[in-house]
Design an enzyme around this catalytic site. Structure first.
Site, PDB file in Angstrom:
ATOM      1  N   HIS A 102       1.001  -1.386   0.065  1.00 52.37           N
ATOM      2  CA  HIS A 102       0.143   0.229  -0.002  1.00 52.37           C
ATOM      3  C   HIS A 102       0.827   1.439  -0.084  1.00 52.37           C
ATOM      4  CE1 HIS A 102       1.171  -0.348   4.471  1.00 52.37           C
ATOM      5  NE2 HIS A 102       0.725   1.063   4.213  1.00 52.37           N
ATOM      6  N   GLU A 108       5.236   8.004   6.586  1.00 55.23           N
ATOM      7  CA  GLU A 108       5.060   6.899   7.717  1.00 55.23           C
ATOM      8  C   GLU A 108       6.496   6.665   8.673  1.00 55.23           C
ATOM      9  OE1 GLU A 108       3.062   3.342   6.517  1.00 55.23           O
ATOM     10  OE2 GLU A 108       4.516   2.025   7.846  1.00 55.23           O
ATOM     11  N   HIS A 280      10.790  22.873  29.815  1.00 58.18           N
ATOM     12  CA  HIS A 280      11.458  23.077  28.598  1.00 58.18           C
ATOM     13  C   HIS A 280      10.242  23.539  27.681  1.00 58.18           C
ATOM     14  CE1 HIS A 280      10.221  19.088  27.950  1.00 58.18           C
ATOM     15  NE2 HIS A 280      10.081  19.013  26.663  1.00 58.18           N
ATOM     16  N   HIS A 282       9.383  23.646  22.885  1.00 56.52           N
ATOM     17  CA  HIS A 282      10.058  23.444  21.446  1.00 56.52           C
ATOM     18  C   HIS A 282       9.657  24.447  20.567  1.00 56.52           C
ATOM     19  CE1 HIS A 282      10.818  19.262  23.058  1.00 56.52           C
ATOM     20  NE2 HIS A 282       9.664  19.339  23.679  1.00 56.52           N
ATOM     21  N   GLU A 287       4.335  18.766  19.972  1.00 56.16           N
ATOM     22  CA  GLU A 287       4.815  17.428  20.414  1.00 56.16           C
ATOM     23  C   GLU A 287       3.871  16.450  20.487  1.00 56.16           C
ATOM     24  OE1 GLU A 287       7.628  17.695  23.822  1.00 56.16           O
ATOM     25  OE2 GLU A 287       7.164  15.836  24.314  1.00 56.16           O
ATOM     26  N   HIS A 326       6.397  22.884  29.328  1.00 59.25           N
ATOM     27  CA  HIS A 326       6.116  21.621  29.787  1.00 59.25           C
ATOM     28  C   HIS A 326       7.128  20.791  30.781  1.00 59.25           C
ATOM     29  CE1 HIS A 326       7.104  20.741  25.724  1.00 59.25           C
ATOM     30  NE2 HIS A 326       7.410  19.457  26.154  1.00 59.25           N
ATOM     31  N   GLU A 340       8.807  11.177  22.321  1.00 59.18           N
ATOM     32  CA  GLU A 340       8.519  12.606  22.029  1.00 59.18           C
ATOM     33  C   GLU A 340       8.626  12.770  20.488  1.00 59.18           C
ATOM     34  OE1 GLU A 340      11.434  15.742  23.681  1.00 59.18           O
ATOM     35  OE2 GLU A 340      10.582  14.605  25.366  1.00 59.18           O
TER      36      GLU A 340
HETATM   37 MN    MN Z   1       1.943   2.484   5.525  1.00 57.54          MN
HETATM   38 MN    MN Z   2       9.138  18.252  25.213  1.00 58.66          MN
END
Ligand code: MN
Ligand code: MN
Length: 396
Positions: A102, A108, A280, A282, A287, A326, A340
């Site tokens: 597929h 992915e 911290h 980002h 996330e 967070h 993460e």
């Molecule tokens: Mn796939």
């Molecule tokens: Mn984080």
């Protein structure tokens, strides 16, 4: 298990009452098992306040897609509306079970939780990729490239992450689906074989099917005249030397060390008991988290006086909107392991501690009304997971 009808068990039933007496008993109706799993929703830290959307969803609250050959379940924006950047699928394949040939419009990224699988793919230049992957290994299939996954001896379970929160694994482009929706005379002309070669093709998408465990990878080798893909589609994350800190360990993987992974960056984090993923944020992306083992809680700060705490355990997904502050605490007795992930080519974070250490100390002291005890303790080098010997959890 708590039995509400057993008087001896009643002392174990948590109540929405804080240690200072705020709140009051809840005589029901209520779901005590869920309250026990979410102590920071029932009795939030005093510092929690304001509006924040839901930032937690458990794979245990999702629909299981059961097939001969394996199962899958997913958490997308349909389940966790804030999570627009990434979607996750938890899948297991039996020995020989196949996630059929597929492709899809999204890239992915995958993490093998246990067991092993054979993955196959090709790129747009006819270069192919066939590899066996095991626990802690990653793979990445760029958007649009066709691929398959098959469970090897013992089967396997993995997490798939797609770079679009609207993705669904039940809405991909499958080889069986296309064959079923193409006239047989067209298939005959396309492949140059008689129509009766297609007498037994599936009449709809197969998705997952049961097959035999495949023979050795050497015996299944297919040589492409154009060679193999130039950038490997798999990566051995556990073979990376972790950054070890006082409270745990971190392995970062992004396009700097897994070059094909241009749209997903990740960190595999271990927080030991009593440890904490430091305060911290980002500076590049939201996330998306997947909890692998243990128990923890995360508090997210959204500005304007808003902060909210959620409890997480193995099998849960957490989410943090872009730039929100967070931290994550291990609230259990074993190591808390989680992933993460970010829709980005690079992992990036800003450490509150490091920022303050690299700022004139007078500025920090006067801004916060603190003394040199704090500014002397700041670290110019990041320590993503910390452990302070005097740390205790908030009294409830
Ligand atoms: Mn796939
Ligand atoms: Mn984080």
């Amino acid at each position: 298990m708590v039995d509400l009808n057993d008087k001896n068990d009643r002392h174990q039933i948590p109540q929405p009452i804080r240690s200072d007496g705020a709140g009051g008993p809840d005589y029901g109706p209520r779901d005590v098992m869920r309250d026990l799993q979410n102590p920071d929703l029932l009795v939030p830290p005093k510092t929690d306040a304001g509006l924040l959307p839901n930032l937690k969803f458990s794979f245990s609250d999702t629909h299981m897609q059961l097939n001969h050959g394996g199962w899958s379940r997913e958490i997308t924006v349909r389940d966790l509306p804030i999570a627009t950047t990434l979607a996750g699928v938890n899948m297991s394949l039996t020995p020989g079970g196949v996630r059929e040939l597929h492709w899809h419009q999204q890239a992915e990224w995958a993490y093998m939780i246990w067991g092993s699988a054979r993955i196959t793919a090709i790129d747009q230049n006819g270069r192919n990729f066939i590899a066996d992957v095991g626990p802690g290994d990653l793979w990445y299939f760029p958007a649009g490239l066709p691929h398959s996954i098959q469970g090897l001896e013992g089967g396997c379970e993995f997490l798939l992450v797609f770079d679009d929160g609207h993705f669904s694994d039940l809405n991909t482009l499958s080889i069986s689906d296309w064959f079923a929706h193409t006239p047989k005379e067209v298939l005959s002309a396309n492949f140059g074989v008689p129509q009766n070669a297609f007498d037994h093709i599936p009449d709809k998408q197969v998705y997952i099917y049961q097959d035999q465990v495949p023979p050795s990878i050497q015996s299944q080798a297919v040589q492409s005249p154009y060679g193999a893909v130039p950038l490997s589609f798999s990566h051995r994350l556990l073979a990376q030397t972790p950054l070890e800190t006082s409270g745990g360990s971190v392995r970062i993987v992004d396009s700097s060390n897994f070059p094909i992974s241009r749209t997903v960056a990740a960190a595999l984090v271990e927080i030991k008991p009593g440890g904490m993923r430091e305060l911290h944020w980002h500076p590049n992306q939201d996330e998306w988290q997947y909890y692998l083992t243990g128990q923890g809680r995360m508090t997210v700060f959204a500005g304007n006086g808003a902060a909210r705490t959620f409890d997480y355990r193995a099998g849960d997904v957490g989410y943090v909107p872009f730039a929100f502050g967070h931290y994550i605490q291990n609230t259990g007795t074993e190591s808390l392991w989680f992933l993460e992930m970010f829709k980005s080519d690079r992992f990036e974070d800003i450490s509150l501690n490091q920022w303050m250490a690299l700022t004139p100390r007078e500025l920090v002291q006067r801004n916060l009304h603190v003394g040199s005890e704090l500014t002397d303790a700041l670290h110019k080098v990041k320590s993503p997971v910390v452990k302070y010997p005097g740390f205790t959890f908030n009294p409830r």
